[in-house]
Write a protein that holds these residues in place. Structure first.
Motif, PDB file in Angstrom:
ATOM      1  N   PHE A  61       0.830  -1.203   0.000  1.00  0.00           N
ATOM      2  CA  PHE A  61       0.000   0.000   0.000  1.00  0.00           C
ATOM      3  C   PHE A  61       0.865   1.254   0.000  1.00  0.00           C
ATOM      4  N   VAL A  62       2.000   1.200   0.669  1.00  0.00           N
ATOM      5  CA  VAL A  62       2.925   2.335   0.721  1.00  0.00           C
ATOM      6  C   VAL A  62       3.759   2.396  -0.556  1.00  0.00           C
ATOM      7  N   LEU A  63       4.261   1.268  -0.992  1.00  0.00           N
ATOM      8  CA  LEU A  63       5.175   1.239  -2.133  1.00  0.00           C
ATOM      9  C   LEU A  63       4.483   1.467  -3.475  1.00  0.00           C
ATOM     10  N   ALA A  64       3.223   1.134  -3.594  1.00  0.00           N
ATOM     11  CA  ALA A  64       2.520   1.193  -4.883  1.00  0.00           C
ATOM     12  C   ALA A  64       2.610   2.560  -5.547  1.00  0.00           C
ATOM     13  N   ASP A  65       2.512   3.612  -4.777  1.00  0.00           N
ATOM     14  CA  ASP A  65       2.508   4.951  -5.360  1.00  0.00           C
ATOM     15  C   ASP A  65       3.899   5.517  -5.603  1.00  0.00           C
ATOM     16  N   ASP A  66       4.815   5.320  -4.649  1.00  0.00           N
ATOM     17  CA  ASP A  66       6.107   5.988  -4.720  1.00  0.00           C
ATOM     18  C   ASP A  66       7.234   5.152  -5.320  1.00  0.00           C
TER      19      ASP A  66
END
Length: 159
Positions: A130-135
């Motif tokens: 959830f954290v890595l998906a965007d950045d």
């Protein structure tokens, strides 16, 4: 539509990445638009379940999540993703491997989410998709399984 008929589409996200080099040539420019069409299926109300298709594909959950979220292979190709409009977000990718799969196997009341009274079958990862998906979605590929718990008992540990 397909959703009203109650179909569940069982998909293997890595297949799209492994097939992208030949799929359009074999299926044609029109039919490829309906292949590996996760977003289109969701919008049509179809239920999805993701799996690894062992042994036919790389069975890594990290590759599966990465493929679903980015529609890129392990080398980050193609830039921007292969038919990127068919990507799913991190929540949909995780649900595809968890509670949507529980639903597809008629076990939605027993497993698929963490909740009192459900099976204590869990896999603990060292990354948060959830954290890595965007950045930094490519970092999903570097994830490791830290622990597997079956029926409340640790059956694998790699801390």
């Amino acid at each position: 539509g397909i959703g009203e008929l109650g179909f569940i589409a069982s998909m293997e996200p890595p297949h799209a990445m492994e097939d992208k080099s030949w799929a359009e040539e074999r299926l044609g420019a029109e039919r490829i638009l309906g292949a590996y069409a996760w977003r289109t299926l969701r919008e049509a109300g179809a239920d999805l379940t993701f799996n690894s298709d062992n042994p036919g594909s790389d069975h890594s959950i990290f590759y599966g999540l990465h493929s679903a979220i980015t529609r890129q292979d392990k080398d980050g190709q193609p830039e921007g993703g292969w038919y990127p409009e068919q990507r799913v977000n991190a929540e949909e990718a995780v649900r595809g491997y968890t509670d949507w799969s529980a639903y597809a196997s008629f076990r939605e009341d027993e497993t698929g989410i963490i909740e009192d009274g459900r099976w204590a079958d869990l896999t603990v990862l060292d990354i948060d998709p959830f954290v890595l998906a965007d950045d930094s979605p490519s970092d999903i590929l570097n994830g490791r399984v830290l622990m597997t718990i079956v029926a409340g008992e640790i059956v694998y540990e790699n801390l």
